[in-house]
Design a protein around this motif. Structure first.
Motif, mmCIF file in Angstrom:
data_model
loop_
_atom_site.group_PDB
_atom_site.id
_atom_site.type_symbol
_atom_site.label_atom_id
_atom_site.label_comp_id
_atom_site.label_asym_id
_atom_site.label_seq_id
_atom_site.Cartn_x
_atom_site.Cartn_y
_atom_site.Cartn_z
ATOM 1 N N GLY A 157 0.822 -1.204 0.000
ATOM 2 C CA GLY A 157 0.000 0.000 0.000
ATOM 3 C C GLY A 157 0.853 1.250 0.000
ATOM 4 N N ASN A 158 0.202 2.377 0.111
ATOM 5 C CA ASN A 158 0.881 3.671 0.119
ATOM 6 C C ASN A 158 0.522 4.410 1.397
ATOM 7 O OD1 ASN A 158 2.049 6.147 -0.428
ATOM 8 N ND2 ASN A 158 0.397 6.806 -1.796
ATOM 9 N N PRO A 159 1.382 4.348 2.423
ATOM 10 C CA PRO A 159 1.045 4.992 3.700
ATOM 11 C C PRO A 159 0.901 6.501 3.604
ATOM 12 C CG PRO A 159 3.328 4.262 3.677
ATOM 13 C CD PRO A 159 2.676 3.669 2.460
ATOM 14 N N ASP A 160 1.426 7.087 2.517
ATOM 15 C CA ASP A 160 1.314 8.532 2.333
ATOM 16 C C ASP A 160 0.119 8.921 1.468
ATOM 17 O OD1 ASP A 160 3.677 8.987 3.804
ATOM 18 O OD2 ASP A 160 4.890 8.513 2.032
ATOM 19 N N SER A 161 -0.681 7.936 1.076
ATOM 20 C CA SER A 161 -1.838 8.217 0.230
ATOM 21 C C SER A 161 -2.852 9.087 0.970
ATOM 22 C CB SER A 161 -2.520 6.912 -0.185
ATOM 23 O OG SER A 161 -3.712 7.154 -0.890
ATOM 24 N N ALA A 162 -3.267 10.174 0.322
ATOM 25 C CA ALA A 162 -4.282 11.039 0.934
ATOM 26 C C ALA A 162 -5.624 10.330 0.888
ATOM 27 C CB ALA A 162 -4.358 12.360 0.184
ATOM 28 N N PRO A 163 -6.321 10.232 2.016
ATOM 29 C CA PRO A 163 -7.643 9.603 1.983
ATOM 30 C C PRO A 163 -8.591 10.382 1.095
ATOM 31 C CG PRO A 163 -7.236 10.638 4.109
ATOM 32 C CD PRO A 163 -5.955 10.723 3.352
ATOM 33 N N LEU A 164 -9.601 9.703 0.621
ATOM 34 C CA LEU A 164 -10.588 10.376 -0.227
ATOM 35 C C LEU A 164 -11.270 11.495 0.548
ATOM 36 C CD1 LEU A 164 -12.266 7.292 -1.907
ATOM 37 C CD2 LEU A 164 -10.749 8.942 -2.998
ATOM 38 N N GLY A 216 -3.205 1.832 -4.292
ATOM 39 C CA GLY A 216 -4.505 2.498 -4.315
ATOM 40 C C GLY A 216 -5.055 2.859 -2.957
ATOM 41 N N GLY A 217 -4.363 2.462 -1.881
ATOM 42 C CA GLY A 217 -4.886 2.754 -0.554
ATOM 43 C C GLY A 217 -3.850 2.546 0.526
ATOM 44 N N THR A 218 -4.316 2.605 1.766
ATOM 45 C CA THR A 218 -3.459 2.507 2.938
ATOM 46 C C THR A 218 -3.979 1.411 3.856
ATOM 47 O OG1 THR A 218 -3.068 4.889 2.822
ATOM 48 C CG2 THR A 218 -2.478 3.796 4.882
ATOM 49 N N ARG A 219 -3.074 0.580 4.373
ATOM 50 C CA ARG A 219 -3.455 -0.456 5.334
ATOM 51 C C ARG A 219 -3.705 0.210 6.693
ATOM 52 N NH1 ARG A 219 -1.848 -6.053 5.903
ATOM 53 N NH2 ARG A 219 -3.092 -6.889 7.615
ATOM 54 N N ILE A 220 -4.819 -0.152 7.318
ATOM 55 C CA ILE A 220 -5.246 0.474 8.564
ATOM 56 C C ILE A 220 -5.236 -0.567 9.696
ATOM 57 C CG2 ILE A 220 -7.108 1.741 9.720
ATOM 58 C CD1 ILE A 220 -5.806 3.253 7.388
ATOM 59 N N PRO A 221 -4.617 -0.261 10.842
ATOM 60 C CA PRO A 221 -4.642 -1.221 11.964
ATOM 61 C C PRO A 221 -6.061 -1.355 12.522
ATOM 62 C CG PRO A 221 -2.913 0.438 12.247
ATOM 63 C CD PRO A 221 -3.791 0.916 11.135
ATOM 64 N N PRO A 222 -6.431 -2.540 12.974
ATOM 65 C CA PRO A 222 -7.742 -2.710 13.623
ATOM 66 C C PRO A 222 -7.898 -1.741 14.779
ATOM 67 C CG PRO A 222 -6.761 -4.844 13.171
ATOM 68 C CD PRO A 222 -5.701 -3.823 12.871
ATOM 69 N N GLY A 223 -9.060 -1.130 14.855
ATOM 70 C CA GLY A 223 -9.335 -0.135 15.882
ATOM 71 C C GLY A 223 -9.189 1.287 15.390
ATOM 72 N N GLN A 224 -8.585 1.474 14.200
ATOM 73 C CA GLN A 224 -8.408 2.811 13.655
ATOM 74 C C GLN A 224 -9.210 3.016 12.376
ATOM 75 O OE1 GLN A 224 -4.280 4.060 13.352
ATOM 76 N NE2 GLN A 224 -3.719 2.946 15.213
ATOM 77 N N GLU A 225 -10.117 2.088 12.075
ATOM 78 C CA GLU A 225 -10.903 2.216 10.862
ATOM 79 C C GLU A 225 -11.898 3.368 10.960
ATOM 80 O OE1 GLU A 225 -12.736 -1.232 13.270
ATOM 81 O OE2 GLU A 225 -10.755 -0.420 12.828
ATOM 82 N N ARG A 226 -12.296 3.858 9.797
ATOM 83 C CA ARG A 226 -13.264 4.951 9.686
ATOM 84 C C ARG A 226 -14.404 4.516 8.768
ATOM 85 N NH1 ARG A 226 -9.255 9.941 7.959
ATOM 86 N NH2 ARG A 226 -7.979 10.063 9.877
ATOM 87 N N PRO A 227 -15.506 5.258 8.772
ATOM 88 C CA PRO A 227 -16.582 4.961 7.815
ATOM 89 C C PRO A 227 -16.045 4.992 6.387
ATOM 90 C CG PRO A 227 -17.354 6.495 9.468
ATOM 91 C CD PRO A 227 -15.881 6.366 9.684
ATOM 92 N N GLY A 228 -16.437 4.025 5.609
ATOM 93 C CA GLY A 228 -16.005 3.931 4.222
ATOM 94 C C GLY A 228 -14.806 3.042 4.004
ATOM 95 N N ASP A 229 -14.064 2.690 5.053
ATOM 96 C CA ASP A 229 -12.951 1.766 4.884
ATOM 97 C C ASP A 229 -13.468 0.401 4.441
ATOM 98 O OD1 ASP A 229 -11.223 3.754 5.677
ATOM 99 O OD2 ASP A 229 -10.827 2.918 7.663
#
Length: 515
Positions: free
Chosen positions: A370-377, A439-452
């Motif tokens: 993934g791309n940890p620097d990817s700007a979220p939508l 195309g996106g960023t890997r998110i640790p469990p507990g830090q997810e947001r709506p739309g992930d």
């Protein structure tokens, strides 16, 4: 292994739930009401091929470029302005076969003035596709003939009024030409220049996400052992193991048989190899320590157990990416034993035992971190995803369905993210790989947001992603998803445990190949 209810009510409910998530959620939902879906699409071109899995497909098998678009233009020969009623497609690297974009009935086939050699195919409902400037038309293609999607109509050429080899591809609705580019995109067959993998010759099971699968690739060259050693009969007890492991890990049992033949003639050779490999499928002890599994249910994995050896080989292949297209099959076999002749020997034997269908997405990306620097939508795009998803509550789940009134898990997320101008691949596994490829960023469990998006294993076995959901409210761990044939589309819950694979990804703007 030698070195080896009410949709409006639902939206209101989502609004209330996401507001609980804080300022971010409030901004997302409010924006969904105020902001329409964005028109421009972000695309990560990490796959060079696409699967032909729906009722429509591009009119080429090979890669191609668009050389002229639909609309008013200065005619290149007559030198006056007129409507160009289709798009011009040019094969790469040279002229290739032209195929039917959908099933139908041939209504015209032959010379036709400026079109040159041309074929018209009637698809009913007032739709006709036209293929012009063909060098030749196949003899079987004549008025009244029925053609299937992907059937060869002829060869790309320059007959009629043309300045070079190309296909003039036209779509007519009620005898009026329409722009083929949006027409085809709306039907899941974008004219994006990618080569199209042939429809599998082995039937794809009805209960398969996306209706996608691909045949085992043929053996290439060089080969070694298979040139002088024919495939041996498989002992019944060993075949039972190949079949059971194939079912557990969802890959053709014949591929395991190909390895078993190449490695030990299905157990006829019991000696330890000069490299120290042991057992039916010839594992090195270090490799077996990493990938060995208990195949016979005795509570331990033993390198000398036939069942454990076969199941461990299936485990190794699937963890090595065997379902990721033709290249994935060859790469997984190469990882098993790092020799090209070995890969071709195994495939030769696998086909001798019947070949088979790989339940994978041939258009998968290569993966990555993934791309940890990817700007979220932006929030308004996420809001568009959630609003659209909520409006589908109550619709049925059907394997392979692409909407608009029925979905499977990945066609649902694909359509949802289309509202945010993001082009996801078709299957859950390919979507995860697209995100991992940038195309996106890997998110640790507990830090997810709506739309992930959350991916986990299911019917494809423990080493393959088989399901994808959209996070609706992380505080309550709720999703909006196409869940199953029994539950359909709606709001459900998720848990961090209970899965061999559990990954959370946040789509963003791709870092490469955008257009």
């Amino acid at each position: 292994m030698g070195n080896s209810s009410s949709r409006v009510g639902w939206v209101v409910a989502v609004l209330a739930l996401v507001l609980l998530a804080g300022p971010f959620g409030a901004a997302v939902v409010l924006a969904a009401v105020l902001t329409p879906a964005v028109a421009a699409q972000h695309r990560l071109d990490c796959a060079t091929t696409v699967a032909a899995s729906g009722p429509w497909r591009p009119p080429f098998r090979q890669a191609y470029v668009r050389s002229s678009v639909y609309g008013m233009r200065l005619h290149p020969i007559h030198r006056h302005w007129r409507l160009h009623t289709g798009v011009d497609l040019v094969s790469l690297p040279g002229p290739g076969p032209v195929v039917a974009a959908a099933a139908g009935t041939v209504t015209a086939a032959g010379p036709r003035g400026g079109y040159g050699n041309a074929v018209d195919v009637d698809h009913r409902a007032g739709l006709v596709s036209r293929y012009a400037h063909l060098a030749r038309i196949n003899p079987a293609i004549r008025p009244g003939a029925t053609v299937t999607v992907g059937q060869v109509l002829g060869t790309e050429g320059a007959t009629g009024t043309a300045t070079g080899n190309h296909l003039h591809f036209e779509i007519l609705r009620e005898r009026t030409p329409v722009d083929p580019v949006p027409f085809m995109a709306e039907r899941g067959a974008p004219l994006d220049g990618r080569a199209v993998i042939p429809v599998p010759t082995h039937p794809v099971p009805a209960a398969v996400e996306g209706g996608i699968g691909f045949d085992l690739p043929p053996a290439g060259t060089p080969r070694l052992n298979s040139l002088h050693t024919p495939p041996a009969p498989i002992p019944a007890t060993i075949k039972v193991l190949y079949v059971a492991a194939g079912e557990r890990y969802q890959l053709p049992w014949t591929l395991l048989a190909g390895i078993g033949m190449e490695e030990s003639a299905h157990g006829a050779t019991t000696a330890t190899s000069t490299a120290g490999a042991r057992g039916l499928m010839q594992f090195l002890p270090a490799t077996f320590a990493a990938y060995g599994v208990d195949g016979d249910g005795d509570g331990r994995a033993s390198i000398t157990s036939d069942a454990d050896s076969v199941f461990s080989a299936a485990n190794y292949l699937t963890r090595s990416g065997v379902t990721k297209g033709v290249a994935g099959v060859r790469a997984a076999l190469f990882a098993y034993n790092r020799a090209t002749w070995y890969v071709n020997d195994v495939l030769h034997y696998a086909h001798a035992y019947g070949g088979g269908l790989v339940l994978g997405d041939p258009a998968s990306c290569d993966g990555g971190e993934g791309n940890p620097d990817s700007a979220p939508l932006p929030g308004d795009r996420v809001a568009a995803v959630l609003a659209w998803a909520g409006q589908q509550a109550g619709e049925p789940y059907v394997y392979g369905a692409n909407g608009p009134d029925a979905w499977d898990c990945s066609s649902f997320t694909q359509a949802a993210y289309r509202q945010a101008a993001v082009s996801l691949p078709r299957t859950a596994g390919a979507q995860r790989d697209w995100l991992a490829a940038g195309g996106g960023t890997r998110i640790p469990p507990g830090q997810e947001r709506p739309g992930d998006l959350i991916f986990w294993d299911s019917y494809l076995g423990p080493n393959a992603i088989g399901h994808v959901v959209i996070v609706a409210n992380p505080a309550r761990r709720t999703t909006v998803e196409a869940k199953s044939t029994r539950a359909g589309v709606g709001t459900f819950t998720y848990s961090y445990t209970g899965h061999s694979i559990f990954e959370i990804w946040r789509p963003g703007t791709p870092i490469a190949g955008t257009r």
